[in-house]
Design a protein around this motif. Structure first.
Motif, PDB file in Angstrom:
ATOM      1  N   GLU A 158      -4.882  67.158 -68.854  1.00 50.19           N
ATOM      2  CA  GLU A 158      -4.271  66.827 -70.137  1.00 50.19           C
ATOM      3  C   GLU A 158      -3.902  65.351 -70.158  1.00 50.19           C
ATOM      4  OE1 GLU A 158      -0.996  69.281 -71.295  1.00 50.19           O
ATOM      5  OE2 GLU A 158      -1.872  71.100 -70.424  1.00 50.19           O
ATOM      6  N   PRO A 159      -4.094  64.660 -71.291  1.00 51.22           N
ATOM      7  CA  PRO A 159      -3.733  63.239 -71.369  1.00 51.22           C
ATOM      8  C   PRO A 159      -2.222  63.048 -71.279  1.00 51.22           C
ATOM      9  CG  PRO A 159      -4.313  64.075 -73.536  1.00 51.22           C
ATOM     10  CD  PRO A 159      -4.653  65.165 -72.554  1.00 51.22           C
ATOM     11  N   LEU A 160      -1.853  61.851 -70.921  1.00 54.19           N
ATOM     12  CA  LEU A 160      -0.441  61.469 -70.834  1.00 54.19           C
ATOM     13  C   LEU A 160      -0.092  60.533 -71.981  1.00 54.19           C
ATOM     14  CD1 LEU A 160      -0.275  60.591 -67.019  1.00 54.19           C
ATOM     15  CD2 LEU A 160       0.423  62.733 -68.105  1.00 54.19           C
ATOM     16  N   LYS A 214     -12.100  51.105 -60.520  1.00 59.41           N
ATOM     17  CA  LYS A 214     -11.759  52.247 -61.358  1.00 59.41           C
ATOM     18  C   LYS A 214     -10.246  52.450 -61.367  1.00 59.41           C
ATOM     19  CE  LYS A 214     -12.040  56.115 -58.091  1.00 59.41           C
ATOM     20  NZ  LYS A 214     -12.685  57.425 -57.838  1.00 59.41           N
ATOM     21  N   LEU A 215      -9.546  51.904 -60.344  1.00 64.40           N
ATOM     22  CA  LEU A 215      -8.087  51.945 -60.342  1.00 64.40           C
ATOM     23  C   LEU A 215      -7.541  51.154 -61.520  1.00 64.40           C
ATOM     24  CD1 LEU A 215      -5.427  52.749 -59.023  1.00 64.40           C
ATOM     25  CD2 LEU A 215      -5.658  50.783 -57.478  1.00 64.40           C
ATOM     26  N   ALA A 216      -8.186  50.027 -61.825  1.00 62.65           N
ATOM     27  CA  ALA A 216      -7.769  49.242 -62.988  1.00 62.65           C
ATOM     28  C   ALA A 216      -7.945  50.047 -64.266  1.00 62.65           C
ATOM     29  CB  ALA A 216      -8.563  47.942 -63.068  1.00 62.65           C
ATOM     30  N   GLY A 217      -9.013  50.850 -64.351  1.00 63.00           N
ATOM     31  CA  GLY A 217      -9.206  51.698 -65.514  1.00 63.00           C
ATOM     32  C   GLY A 217      -8.129  52.747 -65.648  1.00 63.00           C
ATOM     33  N   LEU A 218      -7.689  53.296 -64.521  1.00 68.80           N
ATOM     34  CA  LEU A 218      -6.619  54.290 -64.536  1.00 68.80           C
ATOM     35  C   LEU A 218      -5.308  53.674 -65.012  1.00 68.80           C
ATOM     36  CD1 LEU A 218      -5.801  57.233 -63.671  1.00 68.80           C
ATOM     37  CD2 LEU A 218      -5.166  56.240 -61.465  1.00 68.80           C
ATOM     38  N   LEU A 219      -5.088  52.394 -64.675  1.00 67.49           N
ATOM     39  CA  LEU A 219      -3.835  51.726 -65.013  1.00 67.49           C
ATOM     40  C   LEU A 219      -3.862  51.058 -66.387  1.00 67.49           C
ATOM     41  CD1 LEU A 219      -3.157  50.050 -61.532  1.00 67.49           C
ATOM     42  CD2 LEU A 219      -2.045  52.098 -62.462  1.00 67.49           C
ATOM     43  N   VAL A 252       7.246  59.327 -69.553  1.00 66.65           N
ATOM     44  CA  VAL A 252       5.871  59.827 -69.478  1.00 66.65           C
ATOM     45  C   VAL A 252       5.883  61.296 -69.871  1.00 66.65           C
ATOM     46  CG1 VAL A 252       3.844  60.179 -68.031  1.00 66.65           C
ATOM     47  CG2 VAL A 252       5.320  58.199 -67.623  1.00 66.65           C
ATOM     48  N   LEU A 253       5.129  61.629 -70.908  1.00 60.14           N
ATOM     49  CA  LEU A 253       5.091  62.999 -71.409  1.00 60.14           C
ATOM     50  C   LEU A 253       3.674  63.548 -71.345  1.00 60.14           C
ATOM     51  CD1 LEU A 253       7.118  61.271 -73.632  1.00 60.14           C
ATOM     52  CD2 LEU A 253       7.709  63.673 -74.034  1.00 60.14           C
ATOM     53  N   GLN A 254       3.594  64.855 -71.184  1.00 61.02           N
ATOM     54  CA  GLN A 254       2.335  65.580 -71.284  1.00 61.02           C
ATOM     55  C   GLN A 254       2.575  66.690 -72.299  1.00 61.02           C
ATOM     56  OE1 GLN A 254       0.685  67.287 -67.563  1.00 61.02           O
ATOM     57  NE2 GLN A 254      -1.065  65.955 -67.998  1.00 61.02           N
ATOM     58  N   ALA A 278      -5.392  58.753 -69.274  1.00 56.17           N
ATOM     59  CA  ALA A 278      -5.852  59.939 -68.569  1.00 56.17           C
ATOM     60  C   ALA A 278      -5.329  59.913 -67.136  1.00 56.17           C
ATOM     61  CB  ALA A 278      -7.376  60.003 -68.591  1.00 56.17           C
ATOM     62  N   SER A 279      -5.696  60.931 -66.357  1.00 54.78           N
ATOM     63  CA  SER A 279      -5.256  61.041 -64.969  1.00 54.78           C
ATOM     64  C   SER A 279      -6.458  61.262 -64.063  1.00 54.78           C
ATOM     65  CB  SER A 279      -4.284  62.215 -64.789  1.00 54.78           C
ATOM     66  OG  SER A 279      -3.132  62.040 -65.582  1.00 54.78           O
ATOM     67  N   ASP A 280      -6.319  60.833 -62.816  1.00 51.63           N
ATOM     68  CA  ASP A 280      -7.289  61.179 -61.796  1.00 51.63           C
ATOM     69  C   ASP A 280      -7.034  62.597 -61.302  1.00 51.63           C
ATOM     70  OD1 ASP A 280      -8.991  59.100 -61.599  1.00 51.63           O
ATOM     71  OD2 ASP A 280      -8.067  58.157 -59.857  1.00 51.63           O
ATOM     72  N   ASN A 281      -8.099  63.309 -60.989  1.00 48.54           N
ATOM     73  CA  ASN A 281      -7.969  64.605 -60.330  1.00 48.54           C
ATOM     74  C   ASN A 281      -8.178  64.386 -58.840  1.00 48.54           C
ATOM     75  OD1 ASN A 281      -8.019  67.206 -59.358  1.00 48.54           O
ATOM     76  ND2 ASN A 281      -9.339  67.987 -60.983  1.00 48.54           N
ATOM     77  N   LEU A 282      -7.094  64.340 -58.093  1.00 41.07           N
ATOM     78  CA  LEU A 282      -7.143  64.017 -56.676  1.00 41.07           C
ATOM     79  C   LEU A 282      -7.141  65.251 -55.787  1.00 41.07           C
ATOM     80  CD1 LEU A 282      -4.629  61.014 -56.634  1.00 41.07           C
ATOM     81  CD2 LEU A 282      -7.111  60.963 -56.896  1.00 41.07           C
ATOM     82  N   GLY A 283      -7.216  66.413 -56.359  1.00 37.63           N
ATOM     83  CA  GLY A 283      -7.180  67.621 -55.549  1.00 37.63           C
ATOM     84  C   GLY A 283      -5.786  68.082 -55.196  1.00 37.63           C
ATOM     85  N   LEU A 284      -4.782  67.412 -55.731  1.00 36.62           N
ATOM     86  CA  LEU A 284      -3.396  67.807 -55.512  1.00 36.62           C
ATOM     87  C   LEU A 284      -3.007  68.908 -56.506  1.00 36.62           C
ATOM     88  CD1 LEU A 284      -1.841  64.238 -55.206  1.00 36.62           C
ATOM     89  CD2 LEU A 284      -2.114  65.853 -53.331  1.00 36.62           C
ATOM     90  N   PRO A 285      -1.984  69.714 -56.176  1.00 34.68           N
ATOM     91  CA  PRO A 285      -1.536  70.726 -57.142  1.00 34.68           C
ATOM     92  C   PRO A 285      -0.811  70.130 -58.336  1.00 34.68           C
ATOM     93  CG  PRO A 285      -0.145  70.743 -55.180  1.00 34.68           C
ATOM     94  CD  PRO A 285      -1.289  69.822 -54.883  1.00 34.68           C
ATOM     95  N   GLN A 286      -0.446  68.849 -58.275  1.00 41.24           N
ATOM     96  CA  GLN A 286       0.222  68.176 -59.377  1.00 41.24           C
ATOM     97  C   GLN A 286      -0.276  66.739 -59.439  1.00 41.24           C
ATOM     98  OE1 GLN A 286       2.192  69.140 -56.560  1.00 41.24           O
ATOM     99  NE2 GLN A 286       1.871  67.110 -55.669  1.00 41.24           N
TER     100      GLN A 286
END
Length: 286
Positions: free
Chosen positions: A71-73, A6-11, A93-95, A24-32
Motif C-alpha cells: 500500500e502507498p504511504l 534505486k535508493l534515491a527513487g525510494l526516497l 506517515v500514514l497508510q 511507495a515502499s520496498d518489499n524487503l521480505g520483512l513482516p513489516q
C-alpha cells in the motif's frame, strides 16, 4: 562507475498537495516496513518543508504501527516553528487511515560556531573488510530478512570479542556502509540515505551481550522477535552516503526487554557526521 540509485527513487517523494507527499515502499521480505525506510522518507519530507536556507540537524521518530509493503504511504508535514535561525517540522506517515510513525525534525542555518568530536575508532579499511554476507556464511548465510536489502553495501571491520569500552555492555561493532549506487548531488538525499543505513545493524548489536556474534543473522531471526520503538538522529558536517561511512555500534544498557543501541558514523578520513540512538523491544522466541 556506479549507476543511479534505486535508493534515491525510494526516497524521492511525489508532491500531492501543500507539505503533503506520497511514495511507495520496498518489499524487503520483512513482516513489516523497514524502519530505516520510514526514517529516510520523513527526513526528505522535513527537508523539503524546511526550505533551501536550512539544513537538518536532528530527528526523533516514534514507530506506532507496522506498515504493509503493498500500500502507498502518505507523508504530511506541519511547520511547528519557523524562526530565522532554527525551525521544527512534524512529519506524519500514514497508510490509509493508519498512522505508522511520527517524526519531529529540527533544522537551521549552518554557522562557524563551536566544533569538536571524539577520535574515530581504528578499524580495517572497507576494502580490507569482509562483506556482511560473507561473514554470515558460518551461520548459514543471511536470513530472509536481508533478501531485498541490496540498496546498501555492508562490510564489517574489526570485531574484537575481548574488547571492553566504558560505554557499552559488549565490544563495539565497526560496520562500513555506503549506498550501493550513486546518489544525486543533493545533501538532503545523503542525510536521508544515512537515516536508511542507520537502522540496518542496530538490532544485531542489541543481542551481542546475549552471546550472538555479528553475522549470526539466521540465529537471530530464529531465536528473537524484535521491533524498533523509537529512533533519534543527529547530523553534522558534510558527507556523502554513497561514500563509505564507518558506523561504530554499541549497546549501553537493556532492561525489561527494552535495549538501547547507539551508533556513530565517521567518514573514511575520520570526521564524525552522524549519531543515532534507538530503543528496541526484543523477546526470545518460545
Amino acid at each position: 562507475m556506479r549507476t543511479r540509485s534505486k535508493l534515491a527513487g525510494l526516497l524521492d517523494l511525489t508532491e500531492v498537495g501543500e507539505l503533503r507527499w506520497t511514495t511507495a515502499s520496498d518489499n524487503l521480505g520483512l513482516p513489516q516496513l523497514f524502519g530505516g525506510q520510514l526514517v529516510g522518507q520523513t527526513l526528505v519530507a522535513a527537508g523539503r518543508a524546511l526550505g533551501d536556507d536550512k539544513t537538518i540537524h536532528s530527528s526523533y521518530t516514534s514507530f506506532l504501527r507496522a506498515g504493509r509493503h503493498d500500500e502507498p504511504l502518505t507523508l504530511s508535514a506541519d511547520v511547528v516553528r519557523a524562526g530565522r535561525q532554527q525551525a521544527t517540522i512534524r512529519v506524519e506517515v500514514l497508510q490509509g487511515e493508519r498512522l505508522l510513525c511520527v517524526s519531529t525534525v529540527t533544522g537551521g542555518v549552518v554557522d562557524d560556531g563551536i566544533a569538536h568530536q571524539r577520535p574515530a575508532p581504528q578499524t580495517r579499511a572497507p576494502h580490507d573488510s569482509p562483506p556482511f554476507a560473507e561473514l554470515a556464511e558460518a551461520d548459514g548465510g543471511l536470513s530472509s530478512m536481508w533478501d531485498g536489502m541490496d540498496g546498501v553495501e555492508v562490510r564489517v571491520g574489526d570485531v574484537d570479542p575481548t574488547a571492553r569500552v566504558a560505554h557499552s555492555a559488549a565490544p563495539p561493532i565497526h560496520v562500513w556502509m555506503r549506498a550501493a549506487e550513486e546518489l544525486p548531488d543533493d545533501r538532503l538525499f545523503h542525510i536521508a540515505a544515512a537515516g536508511y543505513q542507520s537502522d540496518l545493524m542496530l538490532m544485531s548489536t542489541a543481542v551481542t551481550p546475549q552471546g550472538l556474534a555479528v553475522g549470526m543473522e539466521n540465529t537471530f531471526a530464529r531465536d528473537w522477535w524484535a521491533v524498533s520503538l523509537d529512533h533519534a538522529m543527529w547530523f553534522q558536517g558534510e558527507f556523502r552516503a554513497d561514500d563509505w561511512l564507518m558506523w561504530e555500534h554499541v549497546t549501553p544498557m537493556a532492561h525489561a526487554s527494552r535495549a538501547l543501541v547507539q551508533a556513530t558514523a565517521f567518514t573514511a578520513d575520520g570526521a564524525a557526521v552522524c549519531h543515532v540512538t534507538q530503543q528496541a523491544l526484543l523477546r526470545r522466541q518460545a
